[in-house]
Design an enzyme around this catalytic site. Sequence first.
Site, short mmCIF file in Angstrom:
data_model
loop_
_atom_site.label_atom_id
_atom_site.label_comp_id
_atom_site.label_asym_id
_atom_site.label_seq_id
_atom_site.Cartn_x
_atom_site.Cartn_y
_atom_site.Cartn_z
N ASP A 63 0.85 -1.19 0.00
CA ASP A 63 0.00 0.00 0.00
C ASP A 63 0.89 1.24 0.00
O ASP A 63 1.74 1.41 0.89
CB ASP A 63 -0.91 -0.01 1.23
CG ASP A 63 -1.81 1.20 1.27
OD1 ASP A 63 -2.60 1.39 0.32
OD2 ASP A 63 -1.73 1.98 2.24
N THR A 96 -2.86 5.53 -4.06
CA THR A 96 -1.82 6.22 -3.31
C THR A 96 -0.45 6.04 -3.95
O THR A 96 0.41 6.92 -3.83
CB THR A 96 -1.78 5.70 -1.86
OG1 THR A 96 -1.67 4.27 -1.87
CG2 THR A 96 -3.05 6.08 -1.13
N ASP A 391 -9.20 0.21 2.10
CA ASP A 391 -9.11 0.86 0.80
C ASP A 391 -10.34 0.56 -0.04
O ASP A 391 -10.89 1.45 -0.71
CB ASP A 391 -7.85 0.40 0.07
CG ASP A 391 -6.58 0.94 0.71
OD1 ASP A 391 -6.70 1.78 1.62
OD2 ASP A 391 -5.48 0.51 0.32
#
Length: 584
Positions: A63, A96, A391
């Site tokens: 992530d 991201t 997410d």
Amino acid sequence: MQNAFQPQIILLREGTDTSQGKAQIISNMNACMAVAEVVRTTLGPRGMDKLMSNGQRTTISNDGATIMRLLDIVHPAAKTLVDISMAQDAEVGDGTTSVVLLAAEILKEVKDFVEDGLHPRVIIRGLRESSLLATKTIEALAVKREGPEFRSLLEKCAGTALNSKLIARQKHLFAPMIVDAVTSLDPEICDIKLIGIKKVTGGSVTESQLINGVAFKKTFSYAGFEQQPKHLTNPKILLLNVELELKSEKENAEVRITDPDQYQSIVDAEWTIIYEKLDNCIKCGAQIVLSRLPIGDVATQYFADRGVFCAGRVPVDDMERVGLATGASVQTSVNDLKPSILGTCALFEEKGLGDERYNIFTGCQSAKAATIILRGGGEQFLEETERSVHDAVMIVKRTLASRSVVAGGGAIELELSKVLREHSRTILGKQQLVMNAFARALEVIPRQLAENAGIDSTDVLNQLRKEHSTAINGSGVWMGVDVLNEGICNTLEAGVWEPAANKLNSIASATEAACCILGIDETVRNPQSEKPGAPSQGVGLGAGPGGKGQRMVSEAMGGGGMSGMMGRGKMRKGVQKFKGRGGA
């Protein structure tokens, strides 16, 4: 007399590092590109994971926001990429890594312009015009779905968000579960705080489940807890921030007696106080009593004898969720309890999940809530699963609000690149070069997706450029990278969907970050003040006359410092002593 009219030069503190000009801009750009290299290989469904350890805790994740947060970046300009990654995570939840790569690639493409002497303001203006055109194109190309198809749209968006995660193979289980959790909330507010994610170590990840209500792990309990009811229908729920324990009366009061015979009356008074509190809880009609503070053994047995369930030391976030879901209000006193402060739910029960026992509230009427129970073998696996589910929850929430999607797999980036290239040919001047550079930067997403999947990125990009440029009637708009079959495909038909808000926010944030970096032409750093435990030096501007001590701002600018305001060498009447830095 002649020296009195010469302006004094304001100097920075000794050891201060100053860098400015073109070299400083290029240095900041190089730092940002170095940070992007760290997360570059994590992009896409075939991205690699990163293992980060600080000596005490180890984190395995792909992530982007998690990696950027855990990186100890000391370069002040490079921290801008951390900020946009965290902002993307808070606003959209996904993308991201893409926003960091896009910002760094924009800087890489315009770096030659800076080296050739093109003014940064010209570049910034061109980047903002390009970003504006890109966002308008996304809004025009976005696909909307309504009616029965909207449910499948949400599941595909959740599945796309999970494609690059550790639980990608279980997306058929988690995607409907996440959609059910988000759609069970109030559609006007859609507060994801009402979705609790609980981790239970042990078992298989396929044993994860969704509970339509609030659930939290059983808290510490005293003797008598097993005698309390574990199944209640339509119970009244009382939430407290009160300690129902006998020792609190002993510790919070001091009593002095003159006659030893009065000691028993003091002991009786303590018992009277605790029993009055417990009686007030029963009289209000509560069948479940939850408190943030401890509930002692006396209170536990008291409630058990009267068929009331109680739990103390309930975590604050779980108390808030129970209050929002059931309509109960947290009370700081047990006096004057009214029925209006009580909450209710359709069913309360205590269940065993793995080695843990959970208190579960379902059928909440005040506000709908949900809890996702995650199962897994290791703590690190569960933590990464939790981040993945979060997410996907954010993606479904944004899709539910905007109701428009675009195709993923680099398709929208290639289409935007084509539109920007075509538009750049219609304008004159230096802005044409900047817009072309922006168009080339957008290609970093499909290129990196292909490289991370082990595909020849040059061949894939050439095929995609051909499809987007020569397709008839817009049939090539949604052509993107096919990482499964190592080629290209129509990602919209393949179900690789992302909310349009994801791309809009990503392009806007990346452009603003690049403009921010380009607009910095000087950096002032004081290494002495950055050392741990360095004392605060106030605002100093070099040494005073004769090299004695530090001068304050007013003194360096021609004034007399604090002594000039108070009188040279004198204190005003009534001031015995003045303590300060650089003063009298």
